[in-house]
Design a protein around this motif. Structure first.
Motif, PDB file in Angstrom:
ATOM      1  N   GLN A   1      36.792  51.630  50.357  1.00 56.46           N
ATOM      2  CA  GLN A   1      38.425  52.090  50.146  1.00 56.46           C
ATOM      3  C   GLN A   1      39.153  51.060  50.704  1.00 56.46           C
ATOM      4  OE1 GLN A   1      38.508  55.913  51.810  1.00 56.46           O
ATOM      5  NE2 GLN A   1      40.913  55.933  51.272  1.00 56.46           N
ATOM      6  N   SER A   2      38.762  50.544  52.080  1.00 52.21           N
ATOM      7  CA  SER A   2      39.651  49.890  53.004  1.00 52.21           C
ATOM      8  C   SER A   2      40.193  48.424  51.999  1.00 52.21           C
ATOM      9  CB  SER A   2      39.055  49.360  54.121  1.00 52.21           C
ATOM     10  OG  SER A   2      37.976  48.597  54.311  1.00 52.21           O
ATOM     11  N   ARG A   3      39.110  47.681  51.407  1.00 54.16           N
ATOM     12  CA  ARG A   3      39.417  46.631  50.781  1.00 54.16           C
ATOM     13  C   ARG A   3      40.357  46.814  49.415  1.00 54.16           C
ATOM     14  NH1 ARG A   3      36.559  41.708  50.166  1.00 54.16           N
ATOM     15  NH2 ARG A   3      37.886  40.535  49.039  1.00 54.16           N
ATOM     16  N   LEU A   4      40.092  48.115  49.046  1.00 58.32           N
ATOM     17  CA  LEU A   4      40.898  48.431  47.705  1.00 58.32           C
ATOM     18  C   LEU A   4      42.408  48.604  48.292  1.00 58.32           C
ATOM     19  CD1 LEU A   4      38.523  51.002  45.905  1.00 58.32           C
ATOM     20  CD2 LEU A   4      39.246  48.739  45.245  1.00 58.32           C
ATOM     21  N   GLN A   5      42.412  49.510  49.359  1.00 53.78           N
ATOM     22  CA  GLN A   5      43.725  49.651  50.046  1.00 53.78           C
ATOM     23  C   GLN A   5      44.665  48.267  50.391  1.00 53.78           C
ATOM     24  OE1 GLN A   5      42.575  52.837  52.540  1.00 53.78           O
ATOM     25  NE2 GLN A   5      43.393  54.276  51.350  1.00 53.78           N
ATOM     26  N   GLN A   6      44.062  47.349  50.548  1.00 53.46           N
ATOM     27  CA  GLN A   6      44.619  46.094  51.065  1.00 53.46           C
ATOM     28  C   GLN A   6      44.915  45.401  50.045  1.00 53.46           C
ATOM     29  OE1 GLN A   6      41.232  44.214  53.363  1.00 53.46           O
ATOM     30  NE2 GLN A   6      41.541  45.450  55.162  1.00 53.46           N
ATOM     31  N   GLY A   7      44.920  45.897  48.888  1.00 51.80           N
ATOM     32  CA  GLY A   7      45.801  44.874  47.618  1.00 51.80           C
ATOM     33  C   GLY A   7      44.866  44.946  46.629  1.00 51.80           C
ATOM     34  N   ALA A   8      43.504  45.045  46.607  1.00 51.42           N
ATOM     35  CA  ALA A   8      42.685  44.711  45.382  1.00 51.42           C
ATOM     36  C   ALA A   8      42.965  45.835  44.295  1.00 51.42           C
ATOM     37  CB  ALA A   8      41.130  44.954  45.684  1.00 51.42           C
ATOM     38  N   ALA A   9      43.169  46.963  44.769  1.00 50.19           N
ATOM     39  CA  ALA A   9      43.470  48.004  43.842  1.00 50.19           C
ATOM     40  C   ALA A   9      44.895  48.033  43.173  1.00 50.19           C
ATOM     41  CB  ALA A   9      43.527  49.675  44.423  1.00 50.19           C
ATOM     42  N   ALA A  10      45.909  47.369  43.786  1.00 54.67           N
ATOM     43  CA  ALA A  10      47.136  47.067  43.319  1.00 54.67           C
ATOM     44  C   ALA A  10      46.944  46.000  42.229  1.00 54.67           C
ATOM     45  CB  ALA A  10      48.196  46.948  44.485  1.00 54.67           C
ATOM     46  N   GLU A  11      46.430  45.050  42.429  1.00 52.23           N
ATOM     47  CA  GLU A  11      46.081  43.837  41.599  1.00 52.23           C
ATOM     48  C   GLU A  11      45.557  44.222  40.342  1.00 52.23           C
ATOM     49  OE1 GLU A  11      46.818  40.179  40.277  1.00 52.23           O
ATOM     50  OE2 GLU A  11      47.144  40.411  42.257  1.00 52.23           O
ATOM     51  N   ALA A  12      44.464  45.121  40.523  1.00 54.49           N
ATOM     52  CA  ALA A  12      43.719  45.573  39.458  1.00 54.49           C
ATOM     53  C   ALA A  12      44.522  46.515  38.487  1.00 54.49           C
ATOM     54  CB  ALA A  12      42.223  46.358  39.723  1.00 54.49           C
ATOM     55  N   LEU A  13      45.222  47.205  39.028  1.00 55.35           N
ATOM     56  CA  LEU A  13      46.153  48.226  38.328  1.00 55.35           C
ATOM     57  C   LEU A  13      47.281  47.524  37.447  1.00 55.35           C
ATOM     58  CD1 LEU A  13      47.233  51.162  37.377  1.00 55.35           C
ATOM     59  CD2 LEU A  13      48.581  51.133  39.480  1.00 55.35           C
ATOM     60  N   GLU A  14      47.886  46.653  38.107  1.00 58.75           N
ATOM     61  CA  GLU A  14      48.593  45.429  37.457  1.00 58.75           C
ATOM     62  C   GLU A  14      48.082  44.824  36.337  1.00 58.75           C
ATOM     63  OE1 GLU A  14      50.985  41.169  38.483  1.00 58.75           O
ATOM     64  OE2 GLU A  14      50.787  42.785  39.812  1.00 58.75           O
ATOM     65  N   LEU A  15      46.864  44.480  36.443  1.00 63.60           N
ATOM     66  CA  LEU A  15      46.058  43.707  35.198  1.00 63.60           C
ATOM     67  C   LEU A  15      45.750  45.015  34.339  1.00 63.60           C
ATOM     68  CD1 LEU A  15      44.294  41.440  34.137  1.00 63.60           C
ATOM     69  CD2 LEU A  15      42.345  42.595  35.350  1.00 63.60           C
ATOM     70  N   ALA A  16      45.256  45.896  34.614  1.00 62.36           N
ATOM     71  CA  ALA A  16      45.060  46.928  33.705  1.00 62.36           C
ATOM     72  C   ALA A  16      46.149  47.331  32.904  1.00 62.36           C
ATOM     73  CB  ALA A  16      44.384  48.299  34.186  1.00 62.36           C
ATOM     74  N   ARG A  17      47.423  47.304  33.508  1.00 53.83           N
ATOM     75  CA  ARG A  17      48.706  47.760  32.782  1.00 53.83           C
ATOM     76  C   ARG A  17      49.020  46.384  31.904  1.00 53.83           C
ATOM     77  NH1 ARG A  17      52.001  50.380  37.869  1.00 53.83           N
ATOM     78  NH2 ARG A  17      51.394  52.335  37.524  1.00 53.83           N
ATOM     79  N   GLU A  18      48.894  45.363  32.087  1.00 54.56           N
ATOM     80  CA  GLU A  18      48.960  44.168  31.407  1.00 54.56           C
ATOM     81  C   GLU A  18      48.224  44.078  30.047  1.00 54.56           C
ATOM     82  OE1 GLU A  18      50.910  40.830  29.533  1.00 54.56           O
ATOM     83  OE2 GLU A  18      51.666  42.160  31.175  1.00 54.56           O
ATOM     84  N   LEU A  19      46.851  44.211  30.486  1.00 53.10           N
ATOM     85  CA  LEU A  19      46.008  44.322  29.244  1.00 53.10           C
ATOM     86  C   LEU A  19      46.133  45.416  28.230  1.00 53.10           C
ATOM     87  CD1 LEU A  19      42.504  43.792  31.032  1.00 53.10           C
ATOM     88  CD2 LEU A  19      44.027  42.167  29.854  1.00 53.10           C
ATOM     89  N   SER A  20      46.629  46.811  28.854  1.00 55.88           N
ATOM     90  CA  SER A  20      47.007  47.694  27.937  1.00 55.88           C
ATOM     91  C   SER A  20      48.141  47.532  27.208  1.00 55.88           C
ATOM     92  CB  SER A  20      47.314  48.938  28.838  1.00 55.88           C
ATOM     93  OG  SER A  20      47.820  50.208  28.173  1.00 55.88           O
ATOM     94  N   VAL A  21      49.154  46.869  27.590  1.00 57.14           N
ATOM     95  CA  VAL A  21      50.412  46.571  26.994  1.00 57.14           C
ATOM     96  C   VAL A  21      50.197  45.496  25.894  1.00 57.14           C
ATOM     97  CG1 VAL A  21      52.536  45.324  27.152  1.00 57.14           C
ATOM     98  CG2 VAL A  21      52.045  47.171  28.766  1.00 57.14           C
ATOM     99  N   ARG A  22      49.198  44.645  26.065  1.00 66.51           N
ATOM    100  CA  ARG A  22      48.885  43.699  25.038  1.00 66.51           C
ATOM    101  C   ARG A  22      48.047  44.128  23.888  1.00 66.51           C
ATOM    102  NH1 ARG A  22      48.127  37.850  27.360  1.00 66.51           N
ATOM    103  NH2 ARG A  22      49.995  37.900  28.995  1.00 66.51           N
TER     104      ARG A  22
END
Length: 121
Positions: free
Chosen positions: A23-44
């Motif tokens: 959880q700590s690693r996810l909260q340090q930015g990994a989750a935000a990076e992953a969500l941004e990627l998921a959103r971009e892939l979804s839009v494409r």
């Protein structure tokens, strides 16, 4: 048929790494990076599935922020949706599009690999 295995392999590898992160690693930015990627892939994927959307049509649906513990699944779903949309687009008659499905595939693989590097450093 377009071989989307490079995309599915990259997506599944990154999704598995996200699922295994504390959880700590996810909260340090990994989750935000992953969500941004998921959103971009979804839009494409949505753009490939409905390229003929008329002006004034509803905008692409946005991947919701469902929390740090589900971003791995969101990346996997969005990536696999894009892979399916790419296979369908490649199987259709050639269209007047800005990019060929193979170019979109190569860009998507690069996006996933770059997001993985940023999220895991």
């Amino acid at each position: 048929m377009l071989d989307t295995s490079p995309l599915t392999a990259a997506v599944e590898r990154f999704a598995d790494r996200l699922r295994a992160m504390p959880q700590s690693r996810l909260q340090q930015g990994a989750a935000a990076e992953a969500l941004e990627l998921a959103r971009e892939l979804s839009v494409r994927a949505q753009a490939l599935e409905a390229p003929e959307q008329a002006e004034g049509a509803a905008p692409a649906r946005n991947m919701p922020d469902a929390g740090v513990f589900v971003v791995g699944d969101q990346v996997a779903v969005a990536g696999l949706d894009l892979a399916e949309a790419l296979r369908a687009a490649a199987a259709e008659e050639p269209a007047e599009t800005a990019k060929a499905p193979s170019e979109v595939l190569d860009e998507a693989v690069r996006l996933v690999e770059q997001a993985e590097v940023r999220a895991t450093r």
